[in-house]
Design a protein around this motif. Structure first.
Motif, short mmCIF file in Angstrom:
data_model
loop_
_atom_site.label_atom_id
_atom_site.label_comp_id
_atom_site.label_asym_id
_atom_site.label_seq_id
_atom_site.Cartn_x
_atom_site.Cartn_y
_atom_site.Cartn_z
N VAL A 180 3.50 62.14 13.86
CA VAL A 180 4.48 61.83 12.60
C VAL A 180 6.13 61.92 12.90
N PRO A 183 7.34 59.51 16.05
CA PRO A 183 7.66 57.93 15.37
C PRO A 183 8.52 58.01 14.56
N THR A 184 8.92 58.82 13.51
CA THR A 184 10.00 58.85 12.55
C THR A 184 11.27 58.93 13.09
N SER A 259 8.70 47.76 17.30
CA SER A 259 8.45 46.45 16.63
C SER A 259 7.95 46.64 15.32
N TRP A 260 7.27 47.99 15.07
CA TRP A 260 6.79 48.28 13.71
C TRP A 260 7.82 48.37 12.71
N ARG A 265 10.89 44.27 12.09
CA ARG A 265 9.75 43.52 11.88
C ARG A 265 9.79 42.39 10.79
N SER A 268 8.56 38.85 11.66
CA SER A 268 7.12 38.68 12.15
C SER A 268 6.34 38.86 10.91
N ALA A 272 3.20 36.46 9.30
CA ALA A 272 2.24 36.87 9.09
C ALA A 272 1.78 36.39 7.48
N PHE B 95 0.45 55.35 8.32
CA PHE B 95 1.72 55.54 9.06
C PHE B 95 2.12 54.02 9.78
N PRO B 96 3.19 53.44 9.47
CA PRO B 96 3.59 52.10 9.74
C PRO B 96 3.74 51.74 11.31
N TRP B 97 3.57 52.98 12.13
CA TRP B 97 3.90 52.71 13.48
C TRP B 97 2.42 52.74 14.39
N MET B 98 1.39 52.73 13.38
CA MET B 98 0.11 52.57 13.92
C MET B 98 -0.68 51.73 13.23
N TYR B 138 -0.94 45.76 11.36
CA TYR B 138 -0.45 46.86 10.70
C TYR B 138 -0.53 46.96 9.49
N TRP B 140 1.59 47.45 6.92
CA TRP B 140 2.70 46.64 6.23
C TRP B 140 2.49 45.18 6.33
N GLN B 141 1.39 44.48 7.06
CA GLN B 141 1.09 43.29 7.17
C GLN B 141 0.23 42.98 5.84
#
Lengths: 273, 268
Positions: A180, A183-184, A259-260, A265, A268, A272, B95-98, B138, B140-141
């Motif tokens: 948590v 990544p934040t 990338s997230w 993002r 991308s 999608a 979690f947006p990074w996962m 992800y 958010w997609q």
């Protein structure tokens, strides 16, 4: 001829156009450097024409001396940067994670941070003379704060809902840091890394000029005092090119690692949908 | 089905006072109730009724000022492994990074199990909420409704005995909301999990619950414990047009109106 099919090429064209304009600007600048000494606005003794500098640069690139100096500078830069990033990230997470530590260290950090790294030159010389360590002191002192300040902001930015989610699923301190907080903080850290990479390069060259440690900076000061002005400019141009490459590299790394993240993002995600 | 000797979850004399620097706020005055194993209980109350505070105390995320929460005979002092929470803000809770897969897997890493078993739980949970082929996407997609399904799958994979839901459908559109309500009923019956569902939506509480606890305005007490005597098989179209559904809704609505005016049941 519908919107979705025409949009990506249009975008590509716009990017291409911006790139061409940038190249055009560079060519214009090179032309200026060529013309100004040739028409006598500035004496060619102090500023040789651009083409002359480039010929000298090409010759320098053939020498072992150039590559040794280049290697020394990059080594000091990379070592200093890695130390700053690791120290800044670890110390930032520790301080940022505790209210007590944050309030206790705030004023000290704000006091130490504005001290210019070059003010530490006498101390560095006293401690290490013209060793690599002298350069490292200056590089680390300048770039460490860039990383630390960003990490401190990043740790503060953890979403309360994300934190409660992690707690409700029983994630311990380490798991929370890893999944948590880290990544934040990463977008902030990457900004810090980008700033630190540029500052580290500036300080590495500065230290080589001022302290006479091995590297491109020393070549600049030695060619200058030896009257080899053309070669001096060749080295100056090399430092500029390294700066551009470092910045491009840092941005590419940022895009890859984040990338997230919403700032990267967007494109991308639209694709999608 | 819901008759067990000891209750699954028991809240006894719960009180929560926030101590601020300049003032103290009494959010919850005195709340007691119990939930039997396998029950689906809704908590409904006006906004500002301290619903989220109550849920956080039950989840072990917030320490109550007085009283206790007992889960399967053990006092709750921190987030218990037998409990999972689904939050309203799915966009911030995931979690947006996962990827979807990693989001659902993460809580399972705390529990000791083989990698195969973990993958099986994740696969089954995503299938249970009708999400397929999104494992590598992800959050958010995905659309809002799909994101909340991921959050529900994450809770389901955790194999909780009690599932706490904090206004989980308040942020999705009406059509998606109806689908998700039905999904909760299906999951509840299939898994036999005990569900405590917090909402401000009276219709939702009547449609979903076996019991509805009506909360007063803060400082909170329980106004009434209403048994929802609707048939077990519920469908959006038929159940919601039953005369009894209308009666229950009207009754709870009037109680909420009283609660909004700040009146409390006698004796508190």
């Amino acid at each position: 001829m519908t919107a979705p099919t025409t949009k990506p090429p249009a975008k590509l064209k716009a990017g291409m156009l911006a790139w061409l304009r940038g190249v055009g600007g560079l060519i214009g600048f090179a032309l200026l450097l060529e013309i100004v000494p040739r028409i006598g606005l500035v004496s060619p003794n102090y500023l040789p024409p651009f083409s002359v500098i480039m010929v000298a640069l090409a010759k320098e690139l053939m020498t072992a001396n150039f590559w040794r100096a280049f290697g020394d500078t990059m080594q000091a830069w990379a070592l200093g940067l890695v130390i700053s990033i690791v120290a800044g990230a670890v110390i930032g997470i520790v301080i940022g994670g505790s209210n007590l530590l944050r309030t206790m260290t705030h004023s000290t950090i704000e006091f130490l941070r504005p001290i210019p790294s070059v003010a530490l030159i006498p101390l560095a010389v006293l401690l290490f003379g013209t060793q690599l360590e002298s350069t490292l002191i200056l590089v680390v002192y300048a770039s460490f704060w860039q990383v630390l300040i960003q990490v401190l902001y990043g740790v503060q930015d953890v979403d309360p809902v994300a934190r409660e989610t992690a707690r409700s699923y029983g994630l311990g301190t380490w798991a929370q840091i890893r999944y948590v907080i880290w990544p934040t903080m990463l977008p902030y850290l990457m900004t810090g890394v980008r700033l630190a990479a540029a500052v580290a390069l500036i300080l590495a060259i500065t230290s080589e000029i001022a302290i006479d440690t091995e590297g491109l900076g020393r070549e600049i000061s030695q060619t200058e005092s030896g009257g080899a002005v053309t070669i001096m400019y060749a080295y100056v141009i090399v430092t500029g090119i390294i700066g551009v490459v470092v910045n491009v590299g840092a941005r590419a790394l940022e895009r890859r690692v984040l990338s997230w993240h919403p700032s990267i993002r967007l494109d991308s995600a639209e694709v999608a949908r | 089905m819901n008759r067990a000797s000891t209750p699954m979850l028991e809240v006894k004399g719960l009180r929560k006072v926030y101590e601020g620097a300049s003032r103290t706020v009494e959010a919850i005055r005195d709340v007691s109730f119990s939930v039997a194993q396998g029950e689906l209980v809704c908590i409904v109350g006006p906004s500002g009724a301290g619903k989220t505070t109550l849920l956080k105390c039950i989840a072990g995320l917030l320490a109550p000022t007085a009283g206790s929460v007992v889960l399967e005979g053990h006092a709750v002092t921190g987030p218990p492994p037998a409990m999972a929470v689904v939050f309203q803000e799915y966009g911030r809770s995931l979690f947006p990074w996962m990827t979807v897969h990693d989001n659902v897997t993460l809580p399972l890493k705390r529990k000791k199990m083989s990698a195969e078993r973990r993958e099986e739980l994740v696969r089954d949970a995503l299938a249970a909420v009708d999400l397929r082929n999104v494992e590598s996407a992800y959050p958010w997609q995905l659309s809002g409704g799909m994101q909340q399904r991921v959050a529900i799958a994450r809770a389901v994979a955790y194999e909780p005995h009690v599932l706490l839901m904090d206004e989980p459908f308040a942020a999705v559109d009406a059509q998606t909301r109806a689908d998700l309500e039905d999904l909760i009923r299906v999951l509840w019956r299939k898994l036999g999990v005990t569900v405590l569902f917090v909402t401000h939506d009276i219709d939702e509480s009547v449609y979903l619950g076996q019991r509805v606890l009506i909360m007063s305005h803060a400082p909170t007490v329980i106004m009434e414990d209403v048994t929802i005597d609707l048939p077990g098989e519920r469908t959006q179209l038929e159940t919601r047009s039953l005369p009894r559904f209308g009666e229950l809704r009207k009754h709870i609505y009037s109680q909420i109106q009283i609660a909004k005016q700040g009146r409390k049941p006698a004796g508190t």
